[in-house]
Motif scaffolding. Structure first.
Motif, PDB file in Angstrom:
ATOM      1  N   SER A 183       0.840  -1.204   0.000  1.00 26.23           N
ATOM      2  CA  SER A 183       0.000   0.000   0.000  1.00 26.23           C
ATOM      3  C   SER A 183       0.869   1.247   0.000  1.00 26.23           C
ATOM      4  O   SER A 183       0.577   2.228  -0.700  1.00 26.23           O
ATOM      5  CB  SER A 183      -0.912  -0.001   1.223  1.00 26.23           C
ATOM      6  OG  SER A 183      -1.753  -1.129   1.207  1.00 26.23           O
ATOM      7  N   ASP A 196      -5.489  -1.475  -4.922  1.00 26.01           N
ATOM      8  CA  ASP A 196      -4.970  -2.044  -3.679  1.00 26.01           C
ATOM      9  C   ASP A 196      -5.917  -3.131  -3.196  1.00 26.01           C
ATOM     10  O   ASP A 196      -6.955  -2.850  -2.605  1.00 26.01           O
ATOM     11  CB  ASP A 196      -4.837  -0.930  -2.634  1.00 26.01           C
ATOM     12  CG  ASP A 196      -3.922  -1.352  -1.493  1.00 26.01           C
ATOM     13  OD1 ASP A 196      -3.599  -2.551  -1.416  1.00 26.01           O
ATOM     14  OD2 ASP A 196      -3.542  -0.477  -0.691  1.00 26.01           O
ATOM     15  N   GLU A 197      -5.577  -4.364  -3.462  1.00 30.75           N
ATOM     16  CA  GLU A 197      -6.404  -5.516  -3.096  1.00 30.75           C
ATOM     17  C   GLU A 197      -7.862  -5.318  -3.471  1.00 30.75           C
ATOM     18  O   GLU A 197      -8.746  -5.348  -2.628  1.00 30.75           O
ATOM     19  CB  GLU A 197      -6.275  -5.797  -1.597  1.00 30.75           C
ATOM     20  CG  GLU A 197      -4.828  -6.127  -1.246  1.00 30.75           C
ATOM     21  CD  GLU A 197      -4.673  -6.465   0.232  1.00 30.75           C
ATOM     22  OE1 GLU A 197      -5.566  -7.177   0.724  1.00 30.75           O
ATOM     23  OE2 GLU A 197      -3.697  -6.031   0.840  1.00 30.75           O
TER      24      GLU A 197
HETATM   25 MG   LIG Z   1      -2.139  -2.812   2.091  1.00 32.11          MG
END
Ligand SMILES: [Mg+2]
Ligand SMILES: Nc1ncnc2c1ncn2[C@@H]1O[C@H](COP(=O)(O)OP(=O)(O)OP(=O)(O)O)[C@@H](O)[C@H]1O
Lengths: 450, 246
Positions: free
Chosen positions: B56, B182-183
């Motif tokens: 991140s 992000d994911e």
């Molecule tokens: Mg993360």
């Protein structure tokens, strides 16, 4: 964005309440100001109506001042429209044949009165004397042009006028009324007091109550008794004697458009041309405008207005603080959304501007609402006063207590707009902090916030 | 959707020796220790690494949400890592799309308004003149993610998968050169996650957008053109075999 502002603006009821708080505070401030303005205006009008435009107290020279000399001097002054002389004296009053005899001044209810000798028609031209007669309640005079006339008869005495309030305290025998020629005895101080140690002999005389007048003004509340000034039935002849001056003050009414100051200068010049002593000089006397004469009283209301304005400004301040608290809470609560906005391309200025626009909108709404409500209430003041009286029995200014009719309220547009604007700016000021907070939100931390 | 083929030979995203450390109490916690990468046009790259490895953090640096301690970020060959917050935001509005694990839609706005948000922020006053065209484009994009019937629905009325599709449309509405995800499937069940991922990759290919996608899921990584692995603050060379995170 505007959608977002609106959505955030009315997110919680408490935010609407904060706006309402600003509105109520401003409305209260404006209303009280309007009422104070109204009070000032009615009071000034009342004061002016009773004191004329100029108040002249003649200087006392070698010989007592004579009104004829002054009247002649003022006759051709263009600035002076009318002049009414007063002869003022002080006396004790009682009622012959009643227990209170003036021979026993120790009776504590022997009443002290202020005797004002007037020329009725001149009086009516400078002030509201005619209105005071017309609005009398207890014993209105039959003929306002001859207010001191009494029923003829072998026991007739010179007539005088007492106030309604005074008349209500007059002791009446069974079947007697004030129209039946009720007698009153007056004991006046002599024109000149004797040197210390010598006997003071009061002058007394018996008069007939010719009628009553309505006290329209604080100067004539209870204890002013009007008589004729001169002539066989006058104060001068009957109680003061030929040694006395035949007037002690005069009320001057100025021609329309003449300022009090200009009138004052013209009068001073006319007096000096006629060789009369200058009032306010070494020989005493004075010539003052109505404003100067009542400065203390008028100043008191202005002070009162300043005080209420100050107090209510604090109310507005507190309301604006409420707005601040609500916005600060919103920014805290919306921190994640601010992070999302940042990720989507909202820079610090945009984020701060969003919150600032929110605060500006809220302040503007509050200020506009308060302004509108106050404006409306002032416009509908009589309906509002009537509603309060009818529905709740509330009288904002009881007629007996205040010398005003109804609810005095004068809308000062410029002042109100300035105050509304100040409220708006205050709201903006309180918005700055939350806006700054929104601008300085760190996007990364904001997105992590949960 | 007509595919817009990349014409520029300059890679849309280049990073050189990125370093980032967080202050923790008195000490410093180094997270990135010199990360360099190149993202070519239309390339789909997975970013893997253990939890806490700095995925991140790297995406935030590349997306100009945060500043590196050292190193540089070049967007279309232009150095952008030293930009001020305002300028960085303008760059994000036009040239970078974000998709998050938690969808991050604004709850007060409906699907269409959420998608239009980056356009409004990018266009400023121009928005009012371009409103119709922009709205039509956003509408087409929402249709492309299969939400043509849900334009006026608020996020709370949408399922997680639908919300993430709105977020994908929002990330692509400015036709950015780079999309950072992000994911994006982390909060979705396997099936929905797969659908959303396929959609994301298809749309990115169609738009010619380079994608850097952080994920723990090897299946997701497999769907990408290339895989980068973060370990100990550095990108592990592609040939080095790192055991997949459990
Ligand atoms: Mg993360
Ligand atoms: N603001 C911060 N202050 C201190 N430490 C931080 C901060 N932000 C992140 N970290 C630390 O930096 C490291 C990397 O965090 P990051 O969120 O980038 O990891 P990640 O690879 O995305 O992990 P995950 O897969 O769990 O999302 C973590 O150890 C984290 O605790």
């Amino acid at each position: 964005m505007s959608r977002l502002v609106l959505a955030w603006l009315f997110r919680r009821p408490v935010q609407a309440l904060a706006i309402l708080g600003v509105a109520v505070g401003l409305a209260a401030l404006l209303l009280v100001q309007a009422v104070m303005n109204g009070l000032i205006e009615t009071n000034e009008a009342a004061v002016r109506a009773f004191s004329g435009d100029l108040h002249l107290v003649p200087a006392v020279g070698e010989t007592p001042p004579r009104w004829d000399d002054y009247a002649a001097a003022l006759a051709d002054v263009a600035e002076v429209e009318a002049a009414a002389p007063h002869l003022v004296a002080h006396a004790l009053s009682s009622f012959p044949g009643w227990t209170m005899e003036l021979s026993q001044t120790g009776y504590s209810d022997a009443q002290q009165v202020r005797l004002v000798g007037v020329d009725p028609e001149a009086e009516a031209r400078v002030n509201r004397f005619g209105e005071a007669l017309a609005r009398a309640e207890v014993a209105p005079v039959a003929d306002p042009s001859r207010p001191f006339a009494v029923p003829p008869g072998p026991f007739a005495r010179p007539g005088l006028l007492v106030s309604d309030d005074f008349a209500r305290g007059v002791p009446l025998a069974q079947g007697e009324d004030l129209h039946g020629g009720k007698k009153v005895e007056l004991a006046a101080l002599p024109w000149r007091l004797p040197p210390p140690g010598e006997r003071l002999v009061p002058v007394n005389g018996v008069f007939t109550i010719a009628g009553t007048y309505a006290p329209l003004d604080f100067r004539t509340a209870l204890d002013v008794v009007f008589l004729e000034r001169t002539g066989p039935n006058g104060l001068h002849w009957n109680l003061l004697g030929s040694e006395a001056a035949d007037f002690t003050e005069a009320l001057l009414k100025l021609a329309p458009g003449v300022s009090a100051e200009a009138g004052k200068a013209a009068v001073l010049e006319a007096l000096s041309r006629a060789g009369l002593p200058r009032p306010g000089g070494a020989a005493g006397g004075e010539l003052v405008t109505w404003r100067e004469r009542n400065a203390t009283f008028l100043q008191a209301i202005h002070t009162e207005r300043r005080m209420t304005t100050l107090v209510l400004s604090f109310v507005v301040l507190v309301a604006a603080f409420g707005l601040f608290a609500v916005l600060a809470a919103l920014v805290r609560e919306k921190v994640r959304d601010l992070g999302v906005l940042a990720a989507c391309g909202a820079g610090p200025w945009t984020r701060g501007g969003l919150v600032f626009g929110l605060g500006a909108l809220a302040s503007a709404l509050g200020a506009a609402l308060g302004f509108g409500v106050a404006r409306w209430l002032v416009a509908e003041k009589d309906a509002v006063a009537a509603f309060l009286d009818r529905r709740f029995g509330i009288q904002i200014f009881p007629a007996q207590l205040y010398v005003v009719d109804g609810l005095p309220a004068v809308w000062n547009g410029g002042g109100a707009v300035r105050l509304a604007l100040a409220t708006f700016l205050l709201g903006l000021l309180f918005t700055l902090m939350p806006a700054l907070r929104a601008a300085r939100t760190d996007p990364v931390e904001a997105l992590r916030y949960e | 959707m007509t595919p817009t083929a990349p014409v520029s030979s300059v890679p849309p995203l280049v990073a050189h020796g990125l370093e980032k450390a967080y202050r923790v109490g008195r000490g410093r916690l180094p997270v990135l220790r010199g990360v360099s990468l190149v993202l070519c046009s239309g390339e789909l790259v997975a970013l893997m690494g253990a939890s806490g490895s700095g995925k991140s953090t790297l995406l935030h640096l590349l997306g100009l949400m945060d500043r590196p301690d050292a190193g540089e970020v070049l967007l279309d060959g232009e150095r952008v890592d030293r930009l001020g917050a305002g300028a960085a935001a303008r760059v994000r509005a036009r040239r970078i799309g974000f998709v998050f694990q938690q969808f991050q839609l604004l709850p007060e706005l409906n699907a269409l308004q959420n998608v239009l948000l980056p356009r409004r922020l990018a266009l400023g006053r121009l928005w009012w003149r371009r409103r119709r065209a922009e709205t039509a484009a956003a509408r087409r994009l929402l249709e492309a993610v299969g939400l043509g019937e849900r334009l006026r629905h608020r996020p709370t009325m949408l399922s997680g998968g639908e919300q993430q599709r709105v977020a994908i449309a929002r990330a692509l509405v400015s036709r950015p050169a780079v999309l950072l995800a992000d994911e994006p499937t982390g909060n979705l069940d396997r099936r929905t996650g797969h659908e959303v991922l396929t959609l994301l990759l298809d749309l990115a290919r169609a738009h010619g957008t380079a994608v850097l996608l952080a994920t723990h899921d090897p299946a997701v990584a497999q769907a990408c053109d290339r895989v980068l692995r973060l370990a100990d603050g550095e990108l592990v060379p592609p040939d080095a075999e790192v055991a997949p995170t459990p």
